[in-house]
Design an enzyme around this catalytic site. Structure first.
Site, mmCIF file in Angstrom:
data_model
loop_
_atom_site.group_PDB
_atom_site.id
_atom_site.type_symbol
_atom_site.label_atom_id
_atom_site.label_comp_id
_atom_site.label_asym_id
_atom_site.label_seq_id
_atom_site.Cartn_x
_atom_site.Cartn_y
_atom_site.Cartn_z
ATOM 1 N N GLU A 1 30.976 -18.854 14.499
ATOM 2 C CA GLU A 1 29.621 -18.070 14.780
ATOM 3 C C GLU A 1 29.854 -16.780 13.899
ATOM 4 O O GLU A 1 28.526 -15.979 13.180
ATOM 5 C CB GLU A 1 29.885 -17.160 16.076
ATOM 6 C CG GLU A 1 29.629 -18.151 17.501
ATOM 7 C CD GLU A 1 28.598 -19.560 17.379
ATOM 8 O OE1 GLU A 1 27.497 -18.614 17.068
ATOM 9 O OE2 GLU A 1 28.492 -20.193 18.194
ATOM 10 N N GLU B 1 23.938 -14.463 16.410
ATOM 11 C CA GLU B 1 25.788 -14.562 15.893
ATOM 12 C C GLU B 1 26.405 -14.270 16.249
ATOM 13 O O GLU B 1 28.065 -14.148 16.811
ATOM 14 C CB GLU B 1 25.706 -15.442 14.118
ATOM 15 C CG GLU B 1 24.623 -16.250 13.508
ATOM 16 C CD GLU B 1 24.677 -18.013 14.475
ATOM 17 O OE1 GLU B 1 25.433 -17.727 15.085
ATOM 18 O OE2 GLU B 1 23.879 -18.565 13.995
ATOM 19 N N HIS C 1 27.210 -14.270 19.294
ATOM 20 C CA HIS C 1 28.505 -15.281 19.958
ATOM 21 C C HIS C 1 29.449 -14.610 19.576
ATOM 22 O O HIS C 1 30.821 -15.739 20.334
ATOM 23 C CB HIS C 1 28.090 -16.234 18.324
ATOM 24 C CG HIS C 1 26.233 -17.140 19.887
ATOM 25 N ND1 HIS C 1 25.724 -17.799 18.646
ATOM 26 C CD2 HIS C 1 25.934 -16.233 20.121
ATOM 27 C CE1 HIS C 1 24.391 -17.813 19.280
ATOM 28 N NE2 HIS C 1 23.874 -16.764 20.684
ATOM 29 N N GLU D 1 24.530 -26.974 13.915
ATOM 30 C CA GLU D 1 24.635 -26.316 15.273
ATOM 31 C C GLU D 1 23.308 -27.658 15.404
ATOM 32 O O GLU D 1 23.255 -27.701 17.276
ATOM 33 C CB GLU D 1 23.806 -25.702 14.790
ATOM 34 C CG GLU D 1 24.187 -24.004 14.755
ATOM 35 C CD GLU D 1 23.545 -23.154 14.118
ATOM 36 O OE1 GLU D 1 22.753 -22.867 13.184
ATOM 37 O OE2 GLU D 1 24.187 -21.895 14.353
ATOM 38 N N GLU E 1 20.854 -21.534 20.221
ATOM 39 C CA GLU E 1 21.387 -21.862 18.994
ATOM 40 C C GLU E 1 20.069 -22.964 19.060
ATOM 41 O O GLU E 1 19.725 -23.816 17.872
ATOM 42 C CB GLU E 1 22.427 -23.747 19.599
ATOM 43 C CG GLU E 1 23.750 -22.991 20.144
ATOM 44 C CD GLU E 1 23.890 -22.249 19.401
ATOM 45 O OE1 GLU E 1 23.666 -22.879 17.651
ATOM 46 O OE2 GLU E 1 24.954 -21.491 18.841
ATOM 47 N N HIS F 1 18.042 -21.149 16.387
ATOM 48 C CA HIS F 1 19.223 -22.221 14.897
ATOM 49 C C HIS F 1 18.593 -23.222 14.790
ATOM 50 O O HIS F 1 18.568 -23.698 13.410
ATOM 51 C CB HIS F 1 19.974 -22.239 15.253
ATOM 52 C CG HIS F 1 20.732 -20.380 16.116
ATOM 53 N ND1 HIS F 1 22.135 -20.558 16.265
ATOM 54 C CD2 HIS F 1 20.483 -19.247 16.161
ATOM 55 C CE1 HIS F 1 22.085 -19.157 16.984
ATOM 56 N NE2 HIS F 1 20.736 -18.194 16.922
#
Lengths: 392, 527
Positions: free
Chosen positions: B114, B144, B147, B209, B243, B246
């Protein structure tokens, strides 16, 4: 097969599983140290949650000062350039992990603050519109200044936001990276707030253009933002050193040009033209400016300028960068003076003496908060005289 | 001042309707695409061989403040659960010891991924030309950071509440010692941030991801819950909610280059390399963490792998990109073969090298051995017998004077490290598909375990010149290395790593290791 559980069975709630787990757990903790990252040197008296969660998240080999890892990067760029390297900046440090955000923000408190600002913005706009405050804005201020020139300032903030992309990629420490990303995020928030205000005005004032066409034309082709545009472009795209990007943006250009435009022009003059809307947004931008000042002052003065080994060298570099970026900023301000021909004159407010006083405030602040910190000498009177040549 | 027509219109409108008005995020977002402008020096520091389009949209359509509102709501739920309900249940100390050790690795390594993804998406924000695409990457930059902080919070929480805080409380200082670290850094750090910008997007978003977050972030929550850990599902599922954005960013990256005819020349090779790089590490490591790092088993890793990696990702997800010329990686079939045995091979080596960890490993119990044999027929003859022998020689007891690394040396099973993936392998013992290949380059020997990595190295050796742990520690005595790398608890002498999680088992110290006089050697020197 007795150890396989059915999916959905949970060890914390199933009595048989709980029993097995508890039987396997020692009666006493196996280590007395219960603070994560207890080895980190706190900036203050105690290790903060911000430091616990942020410090040394970056896996850096020890040949980048401050790194804790052994060895090297495992995959490099085509040609063999390392993932991160000391050569990405002219400044030196004995510890790239030393920086701390004075506000001690990690992601959760950061978004919590901004989420509240969004909720408050929504509540404010509802109240502002329902009581018809928009009726008091001077039409020229509204239709020319807010539409064209505040609209064009959106691009200033958007360009500076983009300048943070490579800096957030290239910088050499974890606390730095998170600070830089948050500063960049604030800048795009500024740009979006400007468009938000214009959209709001378009809803309230029939005929007020919501489109970004005219502001963009002003930004890209007009004379008033010419120097600003060229400086922003150079910070964003022509500067490779990530520290120089941050220095030019946050230690020279924005504390001078940005502060004059936001605080001394839009904020100061709004109330004179019956505009109680713009100050609401500018105040949020000024909050972000103030937080950024705290962060960048820690980075450049506390960490790099006072570095035990490289402090003198770093301050010399910062002065050299200021020599490079101050004239461009002065040019940007000189060009911006043209805006005073676009608004109805108010003696003592938009006249030369008032503009000069505003410039003095900005440069006095800059001297105290920035230039003096690296012993940078400049001739304030001469600079202001140069800028005022743009005032017709 | 004269009132303008617009002001009069506004006044008239207000007289008719005094309803409060605001502006929503979408009304701002629809202008974002116009926020940029062209100029001569416009460039990126991170150029790419692909041509990214200027018009690319992003699907989530967030502005800065709306992003903050959404994430703040999720944070309130997650931290509220952790700080209230789970703390009152003493949940942090009701996790099975084996799984608590697994989380030292899982949360720390995910955190590194991350963290590096912050820089990776910073690079993509710099490279993209479409403002909406930049905006999507920007939101990911902030995600990120979120995370990274969340994974850190798992270790922070376990440090406070788990019965064995060592390893949770200092992983960032000590993680670098062992055999799992450099491979992790390869897939989770440098592979995301070093290279062609779109290639990095393929690594991070299209493979890391879209493919591996399912087993890593979702499957792990089932294993955690089964083993008494409610902290991990609370945090990791909150991570997973971001996610999707992402994965959409990865999809948009492909969309942004799809109209460039030249893209097809590179894209499938980059995807194949990215997939092989990722799977080479994640396939064995995740399987090992789940199956060997748990008391209660959910399902065999090979089944999870087939469902999410082979069918969902290799089939459905990549299939959706087929219209842009994207094909399932050619290495997928070889990876499928590895999914059966590679994690068993890796545990054998990880256990042999246990003193270089920052966590405790446990040999399978007799009950678990039955489970392994039932799900992986042939397991006992290959691995179970060896574990029985190690156990009989007292591998768990500091007084035995035996660590399994000695068994590898006695039986002439040299352990090599693949130069490209940095994953250790033992060609004379492994049941997976690894075979030894050695090349000499610039006066130095390099070992490889498979054809795909070997190809990558042959075309660009300068990208993979990192020393492995045997080269780095060659000639150094083991306890010295451990002490220097902070692999000890806060008493300054007891190792963080241990070869058991027995409630009353003795813990190894630096002195116990020193008595072994174990000195690192580079096996390539003997070739």
């Amino acid at each position: 097969m007795s150890v396989q559980v059915q999916q959905g069975k949970r060890g914390l709630t199933d009595p048989e599983m709980v029993k097995e787990i508890l039987e396997a757990i020692p009666d006493q903790p196996l280590d007395t140290q219960r603070k994560m990252n207890y080895f980190v040197k706190p900036r203050g008296r105690r290790l903060t949650e911000y430091e616990v969660l942020t410090c040394y998240a970056q896996p850096t080999p020890d040949w980048i000062p401050g790194g804790l890892d052994w060895g090297d990067w495992t995959q490099k760029f085509h040609g063999g350039r390392p993932s991160w390297g000391n050569e990405t900046t002219e400044l030196h440090s004995t510890d790239w992990h030393k920086h701390r955000d004075p506000a001690k923000r990690w992601h959760a408190p950061y978004v919590k603050d901004k989420a509240e600002e969004w909720r408050y913005t929504d509540r404010f706009l509802l109240a502002y519109s329902s009581e018809g405050q928009v009726r008091s804005i001077d039409p020229i201020w509204r239709d020319e200044v807010l539409n064209d020139y505040l609209g064009a300032f959106c691009f200033n903030e958007y360009g500076l936001f983009n300048a943070h992309s490579s800096a957030s990629r290239d910088c050499l420490g974890d606390t730095l990276r998170m600070s830089i990303a948050m500063i960049g995020f604030d800048k795009v928030d500024n740009a979006q707030m400007i468009q938000l205000e214009r959209t709001f005005l378009a809803k309230l004032v029939p005929g007020f253009p919501e489109s970004t066409d005219e502001p963009k034309r002003e930004w890209t082709q007009g004379a008033i933002y010419k120097g600003a545009r060229e400086t922003v472009q150079d910070i964003w795209q022509a500067t490779y050193d990530w520290n120089e990007i941050l220095w030019s943006c946050h230690m020279v250009y924005d504390p001078l040009f940005g502060q004059f435009v936001r605080r001394e022009f839009f904020q100061r003059l709004s109330s004179y033209y019956g505009d109680t809307l713009t100050p609401f947004f500018i105040n949020q931008m000024q909050l972000y400016f103030s937080q950024t000042k705290g962060i960048t002052s820690d980075m450049f003065f506390e960490c790099l300028g006072d570095d035990a080994e490289f402090g003198d060298y770093n301050r010399r570099m910062m002065r050299a960068w200021t020599d490079k970026w101050l004239p461009r900023t002065v040019q940007a301000l000189q060009d911006f003076m043209g805006i005073f021909t676009k608004i109805p004159t108010i003696p003592g407010v938009t006249s030369k003496d008032a503009v000069e006083a505003a410039l003095e405030r900005v440069f006095d602040d800059w001297k105290l908060d920035y230039a003096d910190k690296v012993s940078y000498k400049f001739d304030k009177a001469a600079i202001i005289k140069t800028i005022l040549q743009g005032l017709k | 001042m004269a009132i303008s027509a617009a002001t009069k219109a506004a006044t008239d409108a207000l007289a008719v309707n005094r309803a409060p008005t605001s502006v929503n995020a979408q009304e701002v977002h629809r202008w974002l695409q116009s926020f940029t402008w062209d100029f001569d020096k416009n460039r990126t520091k991170y150029p790419t061989k692909y041509k990214m389009a200027n018009e690319t949209k992003e699907q989530f359509k967030l502005i800065a403040k709306e992003y903050a509102r959404m994430e703040s709501v999720k944070d309130e739920r997650q931290f509220g659960s952790l700080q209230d309900v789970l703390t009152r249940l003493d949940a942090g100390n009701r996790v099975h010891p084996k799984w608590g050790e697994t989380m030292k690795v899982a949360s720390n390594f995910l955190e590194v991924g991350e963290y590096n993804a912050i820089a990776a998406t910073g690079m993509l924000w710099d490279s993209a030309s479409a403002p909406e695409q930049k905006n999507g990457y920007l939101a990911q930059v902030l995600d990120e950071i979120r995370h990274t902080n969340q994974c850190g919070y798992v270790n922070y929480y376990f440090s406070k509440h788990f019965h064995d805080p060592a390893g949770h409380n200092d992983a960032r200082r000590t993680r670098t010692i062992g055999p799992l670290w450099k491979g992790m850094k390869r897939v989770f750090s440098d592979g995301f941030i070093s290279g062609d910008a779109v290639e990095c997007s393929v690594n991070l978003q299209l493979v890391g991801e879209a493919c591996f977050t399912n087993p890593l972030i979702v499957a792990i929550t089932e294993w955690a819950a089964a083993n008494g850990d409610e902290i991990t599902p609370t945090v990791f599922l909150s991570i997973e909610t971001d996610e999707l954005r992402h994965m959409a960013n990865g999809y948009q990256t492909v969309v942004s280059i799809a109209n460039d005819a030249a893209a097809s020349k590179y894209l499938n090779t980059d995807l194949n390399n990215a997939f092989w790089t990722q799977q080479k590490y994640f396939t064995p490591v995740l399987g090992m963490l789940f199956e060997y790092g748990s008391k209660f088993k959910v399902e065999p890793w090979v089944k999870t792998w087939n469902r999410w990696v082979y069918e969902d990702w290799g089939g459905i997800w990549i299939g959706r990109l087929g219209k842009y010329g994207v094909e399932s990686p050619r290495s997928l079939r070889d990876a499928k073969k590895d999914a059966y045995w590679a994690h068993h091979d890796l545990f054998l080596l990880a256990y042999a090298l246990w003193p270089t960890g920052f966590f405790r490993l446990t040999l399978p119990t007799a009950e678990e051995a039955d489970w392994f044999e039932a799900n992986y027929p042939g397991w006992y003859d290959q691995y179970g017998k060896i574990y029985d022998e190690w156990r009989a020689r007292g591998c768990e007891d500091p007084n035995s004077g035996f660590i399994p690394l000695m068994w590898f040396i006695e039986n002439n099973h040299p352990i090599y490290i693949d130069r490209v993936s940095q994953v250790p392998f033992c060609p004379s013992l492994c049941k997976g598909a690894s075979t030894l290949r050695v090349h000499e380059y610039n006066g130095k020997k390099h070992s490889f375990s498979d054809e795909w990595g070997e190809r990558m190295w042959l075309s660009e050796p300068e990208r993979y010149e990192c020393q492995n742990m045997f080269e780095q520690y060659a000639g150094r005595e083991l306890s010295e290395v451990i002490a220097e790398q902070h692999g000890v608890r806060s008493d300054g002498k007891t190792l963080i790593a241990q070869p058991h999680t027995n409630k009353n088992g003795k813990l190894w110290t630096l002195d116990d290791i020193k008595k072994l006089n174990c000195v690192f050697k580079d096996p390539l020197d003997a070739l």
